[in-house]
Each structure stands twice: as C-alpha cells, then as structure tokens.
Design a protein around this motif. Structure first.
Motif, PDB file in Angstrom:
ATOM      1  N   ILE A 192      12.440   0.626  -3.778  1.00  0.00           N
ATOM      2  CA  ILE A 192      12.100   1.721  -2.860  1.00  0.00           C
ATOM      3  C   ILE A 192      13.261   1.979  -1.899  1.00  0.00           C
ATOM      4  N   GLU A 218       0.833  -1.190   0.000  1.00  0.00           N
ATOM      5  CA  GLU A 218       0.000   0.000   0.000  1.00  0.00           C
ATOM      6  C   GLU A 218       0.872   1.247   0.000  1.00  0.00           C
ATOM      7  N   ALA A 219       0.244   2.379  -0.352  1.00  0.00           N
ATOM      8  CA  ALA A 219       1.003   3.622  -0.486  1.00  0.00           C
ATOM      9  C   ALA A 219       1.683   4.013   0.816  1.00  0.00           C
ATOM     10  N   LEU A 220       0.979   3.867   1.950  1.00  0.00           N
ATOM     11  CA  LEU A 220       1.552   4.240   3.241  1.00  0.00           C
ATOM     12  C   LEU A 220       2.747   3.362   3.581  1.00  0.00           C
ATOM     13  N   GLU A 221       2.655   2.090   3.264  1.00  0.00           N
ATOM     14  CA  GLU A 221       3.764   1.174   3.508  1.00  0.00           C
ATOM     15  C   GLU A 221       4.966   1.539   2.642  1.00  0.00           C
ATOM     16  N   MET A 222       4.711   1.907   1.409  1.00  0.00           N
ATOM     17  CA  MET A 222       5.802   2.297   0.510  1.00  0.00           C
ATOM     18  C   MET A 222       6.522   3.543   1.022  1.00  0.00           C
ATOM     19  N   VAL A 223       5.750   4.497   1.532  1.00  0.00           N
ATOM     20  CA  VAL A 223       6.353   5.707   2.094  1.00  0.00           C
ATOM     21  C   VAL A 223       7.200   5.364   3.304  1.00  0.00           C
ATOM     22  N   THR A 261       9.986  -4.524  -5.841  1.00  0.00           N
ATOM     23  CA  THR A 261       9.371  -3.265  -5.407  1.00  0.00           C
ATOM     24  C   THR A 261      10.035  -2.767  -4.135  1.00  0.00           C
TER      25      THR A 261
END
Length: 251
Positions: free
Chosen positions: A209, A2-7, A205
């Motif tokens: 990151i 998810e986006a929050l996890e990626m951040v 991924t």
C-alpha cells in the motif's frame, strides 16, 4: 487491515512520497500512521522502508533532467550511501529502537543551519576559487556514509541531512543537489530493503500500500518541487527539518 486503515496508510504513502521528493522526512508521516494502527515499531519500520523504495525511485526519475552531468558525483557518493545503508539496516536488527533518538534532532537542526547558510558558503567557495569539482573531498564522503547509516536504520529527515551537507561542501544549483539527494536516498532505502527482505519479518500488505502511494507521491512531488525557486525550496527544507526535530524530541 480494515478498509479505512488501508486508505489512511495509502494517503500517508502519497504524502510521504511527495515530501521525500522535495525534501525528505516522509517517514515521519507513514511511520506514526502505522504505529497508530497498532503495528509493532520494528515491523512498521521495516515494512515502511520497503514501501518507500518505489517512491524514492519515482522521485529520482522525476528529477532526471537535473542529474545530467552528475554521473561521477553519483557514483562516488552512491558507494558511500550503499555502504551506509547496509550498515544501518543491520544495526536496526541489532540495536534498540531508540538508539538514534537523542542525536538525530541535533543533526537535523545542524543541517537546517547549513541549508540557510548555503548562499554565504557558496560565496566563500567562489572567493577561494573552489569551484566544487572535488565535491567536498573525504569529509563530505564520510558525511554521506554516516547519513546512509542513519537512513538504513530509520531514515526520517535523511534528505534534510544530505541537503545540508551538500550545501556546505558543494557549489552547485539547489535543484541539481536535490536530484542527487533523491538518487542517494533511493540507494540507501534499496539496499536496506534487500536486507529486510532476506532476514526480517515484513507486512507485505502495508509495504504494498505504501509503495503504491509513495510512487504516485514521488512523481507529483518531483514535478512541482522542480519548479520551486531556491529561496522557497530552502525555506521549505528548513520548515520540514525543524518540524521533524520537534516531533522526534517530543515523541
């Protein structure tokens, strides 16, 4: 992811890259972050290792001025790091995940003691007339080899171990030794990454990151780490090393 996890993983990568540039132990930031998001341990370790390679390279680049005049040293110890990193990466694919858990905190704390004792050890070398040209001889080469094995296997606090060894055996400026440490860590992580790309499963991924974050962190960490006076840098290494030992003991 998810986006929050990626951040969160990206931010951990930036912090890890900066910490690796100055001391080491960046893995203790990124690896637990990946586990917290449900990534399996071996997959997390492999993907994290690959992602941190650009960060160690950017840190080495940031310390390029301190590497002048160290070519022979880097070639000599670079061979030990490459061999050790290759062995460690292969061991990761064979041994249980907690194989080094018991001994590593002791090694890290020992390295911290050596870092604290570095001024006294340097004075002793001067009194003996040892100007450090031999770079520690066979004992230090073997120590770098063993550290490379550990670095290829897991790598948390690899930099602390190297700085402890260098402080005990080499009479030189702390920032120059840190520059050499960054190059050797790059070699260890790099050769381990090649092995993992060839034979292990990787979450690209996650690796991408962390790579982006650690590259930024490595450049920033090198920029400000180079300005630390010896006493402050020595204290920072000890604080990070003791913290790493405690984390690994209670985990």
């Amino acid at each position: 992811m998810e986006a929050l996890e990626m951040v969160a993983v990206g931010a951990a990568g930036v912090a890890a890259g900066g910490l690796n540039a100055v001391v080491g132990s960046g893995t203790l930031i990124t690896f637990p972050t990946l586990l917290a998001f449900g990534c399996p341990p071996v997959l997390a370790n492999v993907s994290n290792n690959l992602g941190l390679v650009p960060g160690t390279l950017s840190a080495a680049y940031g310390y390029r001025r301190e590497m002048k005049g160290q070519a022979r040293r880097l070639v000599r110890f670079g061979a030990a790091s490459l061999i050790g990193g290759l062995i460690g990466a292969l061991l990761l694919l064979r041994l249980p995940a907690d194989a080094f858990q018991a001994v590593v905190p002791v090694l890290i704390l020992t390295a911290c003691v050596l870092v604290v004792l570095q001024p006294w050890l340097n004075r002793r070398m001067k009194e003996r007339g040892d100007n450090g040209r031999r770079d520690g001889g066979v004992p230090l080469w073997c120590g770098v080899l063993v550290t490379g094995v550990y670095g290829g296997y897991f790598g948390a606090a690899q930099g602390v171990l190297l700085m402890g060894l260098f402080g005990a055996f080499i009479l030189d400026d702390l920032q120059r030794l840190n520059a050499a440490k960054n190059v050797l860590a790059s070699l260890v992580n790099g050769v381990a990454a090649v092995v993992f790309v060839l034979v292990a499963d990787i979450d690209w991924t996650i690796a991408g990151i962390i790579a982006a974050g650690s590259t930024v962190g490595g450049l920033v960490g090198a920029r400000y780490g180079r300005r630390l006076p010896p006493v402050a840098m020595r204290g920072f290494i000890v604080v990070v090393g003791v913290t790493a030992s405690v984390i690994m003991l209670v985990r």
